[in-house]
Design a protein around this motif. Structure first.
Motif, mmCIF file in Angstrom:
data_model
loop_
_atom_site.group_PDB
_atom_site.id
_atom_site.type_symbol
_atom_site.label_atom_id
_atom_site.label_comp_id
_atom_site.label_asym_id
_atom_site.label_seq_id
_atom_site.Cartn_x
_atom_site.Cartn_y
_atom_site.Cartn_z
ATOM 1 N N VAL A 120 0.857 -1.191 0.000
ATOM 2 C CA VAL A 120 0.000 0.000 0.000
ATOM 3 C C VAL A 120 0.894 1.242 0.000
ATOM 4 O O VAL A 120 1.201 1.798 1.048
ATOM 5 N N PRO A 121 1.349 1.695 -1.162
ATOM 6 C CA PRO A 121 2.236 2.860 -1.203
ATOM 7 C C PRO A 121 1.561 4.165 -0.811
ATOM 8 O O PRO A 121 2.209 5.082 -0.317
ATOM 9 N N THR A 122 0.262 4.283 -1.067
ATOM 10 C CA THR A 122 -0.423 5.541 -0.772
ATOM 11 C C THR A 122 -1.918 5.315 -0.626
ATOM 12 O O THR A 122 -2.475 4.373 -1.194
ATOM 13 N N LEU A 123 -2.562 6.187 0.150
ATOM 14 C CA LEU A 123 -4.021 6.220 0.232
ATOM 15 C C LEU A 123 -4.582 7.449 -0.487
ATOM 16 O O LEU A 123 -5.795 7.610 -0.579
ATOM 17 N N ASP A 124 -3.697 8.286 -0.975
ATOM 18 C CA ASP A 124 -4.111 9.479 -1.708
ATOM 19 C C ASP A 124 -4.619 9.063 -3.085
ATOM 20 O O ASP A 124 -3.888 8.448 -3.868
ATOM 21 N N GLU A 125 -5.867 9.367 -3.382
ATOM 22 C CA GLU A 125 -6.469 8.869 -4.612
ATOM 23 C C GLU A 125 -5.751 9.364 -5.865
ATOM 24 O O GLU A 125 -5.548 8.602 -6.818
ATOM 25 N N LYS A 126 -5.352 10.618 -5.879
ATOM 26 C CA LYS A 126 -4.676 11.160 -7.055
ATOM 27 C C LYS A 126 -3.345 10.461 -7.292
ATOM 28 O O LYS A 126 -3.030 10.069 -8.423
ATOM 29 N N ALA A 127 -2.562 10.285 -6.237
ATOM 30 C CA ALA A 127 -1.261 9.610 -6.373
ATOM 31 C C ALA A 127 -1.455 8.154 -6.759
ATOM 32 O O ALA A 127 -0.701 7.607 -7.579
ATOM 33 N N TRP A 128 -2.456 7.511 -6.167
ATOM 34 C CA TRP A 128 -2.715 6.105 -6.480
ATOM 35 C C TRP A 128 -3.065 5.935 -7.958
ATOM 36 O O TRP A 128 -2.461 5.117 -8.662
ATOM 37 N N ARG A 129 -4.026 6.703 -8.442
ATOM 38 C CA ARG A 129 -4.464 6.530 -9.823
ATOM 39 C C ARG A 129 -3.382 6.909 -10.833
ATOM 40 O O ARG A 129 -3.334 6.357 -11.933
ATOM 41 N N ALA A 130 -2.510 7.815 -10.455
ATOM 42 C CA ALA A 130 -1.451 8.251 -11.377
ATOM 43 C C ALA A 130 -0.298 7.254 -11.447
ATOM 44 O O ALA A 130 0.294 7.065 -12.514
ATOM 45 N N THR A 131 0.025 6.617 -10.330
ATOM 46 C CA THR A 131 1.204 5.746 -10.295
ATOM 47 C C THR A 131 0.876 4.267 -10.422
ATOM 48 O O THR A 131 1.723 3.477 -10.835
ATOM 49 N N ASN A 149 4.414 10.561 -2.748
ATOM 50 C CA ASN A 149 3.643 9.903 -1.683
ATOM 51 C C ASN A 149 4.367 9.912 -0.342
ATOM 52 O O ASN A 149 4.070 9.099 0.525
ATOM 53 N N ASP A 150 5.336 10.814 -0.186
ATOM 54 C CA ASP A 150 6.158 10.795 1.028
ATOM 55 C C ASP A 150 5.808 11.901 2.029
ATOM 56 O O ASP A 150 6.565 12.126 2.979
ATOM 57 N N ALA A 151 4.696 12.569 1.848
ATOM 58 C CA ALA A 151 4.295 13.571 2.833
ATOM 59 C C ALA A 151 3.980 12.858 4.147
ATOM 60 O O ALA A 151 3.359 11.793 4.149
ATOM 61 N N PRO A 152 4.400 13.419 5.285
ATOM 62 C CA PRO A 152 4.182 12.746 6.570
ATOM 63 C C PRO A 152 2.733 12.364 6.827
ATOM 64 O O PRO A 152 2.455 11.287 7.364
ATOM 65 N N GLU A 153 1.813 13.227 6.429
ATOM 66 C CA GLU A 153 0.409 12.919 6.667
ATOM 67 C C GLU A 153 -0.061 11.733 5.824
ATOM 68 O O GLU A 153 -0.948 10.976 6.230
ATOM 69 N N GLN A 154 0.541 11.561 4.635
ATOM 70 C CA GLN A 154 0.187 10.418 3.801
ATOM 71 C C GLN A 154 0.657 9.113 4.434
ATOM 72 O O GLN A 154 -0.077 8.126 4.489
ATOM 73 N N VAL A 155 1.892 9.111 4.889
ATOM 74 C CA VAL A 155 2.454 7.911 5.509
ATOM 75 C C VAL A 155 1.718 7.578 6.802
ATOM 76 O O VAL A 155 1.404 6.414 7.079
ATOM 77 N N GLU A 156 1.406 8.606 7.587
ATOM 78 C CA GLU A 156 0.732 8.383 8.855
ATOM 79 C C GLU A 156 -0.643 7.751 8.663
ATOM 80 O O GLU A 156 -1.076 6.896 9.452
ATOM 81 N N ARG A 157 -1.339 8.143 7.598
ATOM 82 C CA ARG A 157 -2.652 7.558 7.323
ATOM 83 C C ARG A 157 -2.542 6.049 7.103
ATOM 84 O O ARG A 157 -3.379 5.271 7.574
ATOM 85 N N ILE A 158 -1.520 5.637 6.372
ATOM 86 C CA ILE A 158 -1.325 4.206 6.120
ATOM 87 C C ILE A 158 -0.971 3.480 7.410
ATOM 88 O O ILE A 158 -1.499 2.400 7.705
ATOM 89 N N GLY A 173 8.948 -0.938 4.328
ATOM 90 C CA GLY A 173 8.962 -0.082 3.158
ATOM 91 C C GLY A 173 10.359 0.265 2.716
ATOM 92 O O GLY A 173 11.340 -0.146 3.343
ATOM 93 N N GLN A 174 10.451 1.043 1.663
ATOM 94 C CA GLN A 174 11.742 1.489 1.161
ATOM 95 C C GLN A 174 11.540 2.625 0.168
ATOM 96 O O GLN A 174 10.456 2.805 -0.382
ATOM 97 N N THR A 175 12.596 3.373 -0.050
ATOM 98 C CA THR A 175 12.566 4.480 -0.991
ATOM 99 C C THR A 175 12.712 3.963 -2.427
ATOM 100 O O THR A 175 13.394 2.960 -2.671
ATOM 101 N N LEU A 176 12.087 4.638 -3.338
ATOM 102 C CA LEU A 176 12.104 4.285 -4.755
ATOM 103 C C LEU A 176 13.514 4.069 -5.283
ATOM 104 O O LEU A 176 14.439 4.814 -4.966
ATOM 105 N N PHE A 177 13.685 3.010 -6.078
ATOM 106 C CA PHE A 177 14.920 2.835 -6.843
ATOM 107 C C PHE A 177 14.540 2.649 -8.305
ATOM 108 O O PHE A 177 13.436 2.205 -8.629
ATOM 109 N N LEU A 178 15.447 3.000 -9.199
ATOM 110 C CA LEU A 178 15.148 3.054 -10.627
ATOM 111 C C LEU A 178 16.230 2.335 -11.419
ATOM 112 O O LEU A 178 17.173 2.947 -11.916
ATOM 113 N N ARG A 179 16.073 1.017 -11.550
ATOM 114 C CA ARG A 179 17.063 0.224 -12.258
ATOM 115 C C ARG A 179 16.679 0.025 -13.709
ATOM 116 O O ARG A 179 15.508 -0.151 -14.040
ATOM 117 N N GLY A 180 17.688 0.029 -14.578
ATOM 118 C CA GLY A 180 17.470 -0.288 -15.983
ATOM 119 C C GLY A 180 16.456 0.612 -16.648
ATOM 120 O O GLY A 180 16.435 1.828 -16.461
#
Length: 342
Positions: free
Chosen positions: A184-195, A231-240, A254-261
């Motif tokens: 569950v990376p986010t509960l924010d609807e905009k971030a969820w639908r976009a990513t 999705n890293d705003a404190p209030e977003q993480v706290e909701r989860i 959890g972990q921070t995004l990594f971008l391989r290849g």
């Protein structure tokens, strides 16, 4: 395998070069428009994770599907499609390989005298409960094999479809260790639908966490990836964290995004379209490679209030609710030796 001919059509043309002889199907369903499903008969169900991979509690995985209709923009598994002469972008999302004989092959492998009964993890590459699992139902056969051989196992998924197989998970739990984790990376609807445009609602995932735990299946939550500025705003993480706590999550990691290849180019293209304001920040963060520096990673996670960075939770008053579950840092994904498809 029986099919409703009114809903499914066979497509023998345009097979992709990395798959050899296959049956290619299309589903007459809104969720599967412009997607093809390549049925293959695999020679192996179990994939070995090299012993040198650190921080992983398992050495074996199963991937009944390759490619994923979830279409998560950040998915680290995208480059695996390149091994099949497909691209990591649209092909990964629309050309799905289905190993139709995985359950029977797995039963044969678990029945070998040489098999030691090691823990097996599912969902470490693509999600075995993505949309098409509702049609092929391969996971039920896999769980039945785990139950039959009393083999310890675990599942990571983004889908509450896992609840369909709760009966089998409980039967496995009666004879060996089994656990689950919902991402569950986010509960924010905009971030969820976009990513994660084609994933189930994250609120439904958290409800599944609660139901699994109530049914006796230890289930945690993974807040991953943590995407700076997305999705890293404190209030977003706290909701989860709050929702996971209420669902009695056995751990939160959890972990921070990594971008391989190829994921790097795909993600940056997404940024330029959806969040051009963040491009300079990402160019700086990922200037030296796929991972942000250890110092930056800790800075991002602490600023977000990520529980795995804070290490400890504040202990709540017993009259105000349950104590929060322990935390765990998600390991980097394993370098999997993928078994031959044929």
């Amino acid at each position: 395998m029986r099919w409703d001919s009114q809903n499914i059509s066979s497509d023998d043309a345009g097979r992709l070069p990395g798959l050899g002889d296959t049956v290619v199907r299309r589903f007459d369903a809104p969720e599967a428009l412009n997607m093809r499903f390549h049925e293959v008969r695999t020679k192996s169900a179990l994939n070995h994770v090299p012993g040198g991979t650190r921080g992983l509690p398992f050495e074996w995985t199963i991937n009944p599907y390759r490619g994923c209709t979830h279409a998560c923009v950040y998915c680290f598994a995208r480059p695996t499609h390149e091994y099949l002469d497909m691209d990591a972008g649209s092909d990964f999302e629309r050309e799905i390989v289905v190993k139709v004989n995985v359950p029977e092959v797995l039963r044969a492998e678990l029945g070998r005298r040489s098999w030691r009964g090691d823990p097996i993890a599912l969902g470490t590459n693509t999600d075995p409960y993505q949309w098409v699992e509702g049609r092929y139902k391969l996971m039920r056969g896999i769980w039945e094999a785990m139950r039959g051989f009393r083999n310890p196992c675990s599942i990571l998924t983004k889908s509450p479809l896992v609840l369909r197989d709760l009966d089998l998970l409980q039967e496995i739990a009666a004879v060996t260790d089994v656990s689950a984790c919902l991402s569950v990376p986010t509960l924010d609807e905009k971030a969820w639908r976009a990513t994660e445009p084609h994933t189930p609602n994250p609120k439904a995932r958290l409800e599944a966490v609660g139901e699994l735990n109530r049914a006796g299946i230890p289930t945690g939550v993974l807040i991953a990836p943590l995407m700076p500025g997305v999705n890293d705003a404190p209030e977003q993480v706290e909701r989860i964290v709050e929702a996971a706590t209420e669902a009695r999550a056995t751990y939160i990691g959890g972990q921070t995004l990594f971008l391989r290849g190829a994921v790097r180019d795909i993600y940056f293209a997404w940024l330029r379209e959806h969040r051009p304001d963040l491009v300079p920040r990402y160019e700086k963060l990922y200037a030296k490679g796929a991972y942000v520096s250890a110092a930056e990673k800790r800075k991002i996670e602490l600023a977000a209030g990520a529980p795995w960075a804070l290490r400890t939770y504040p202990v709540r008053d017993r009259h105000r609710g349950p104590r929060r579950p322990p935390v765990a840092t998600a390991p980097r994904p394993p370098r999997v030796i993928q078994g031959s498809l044929f």
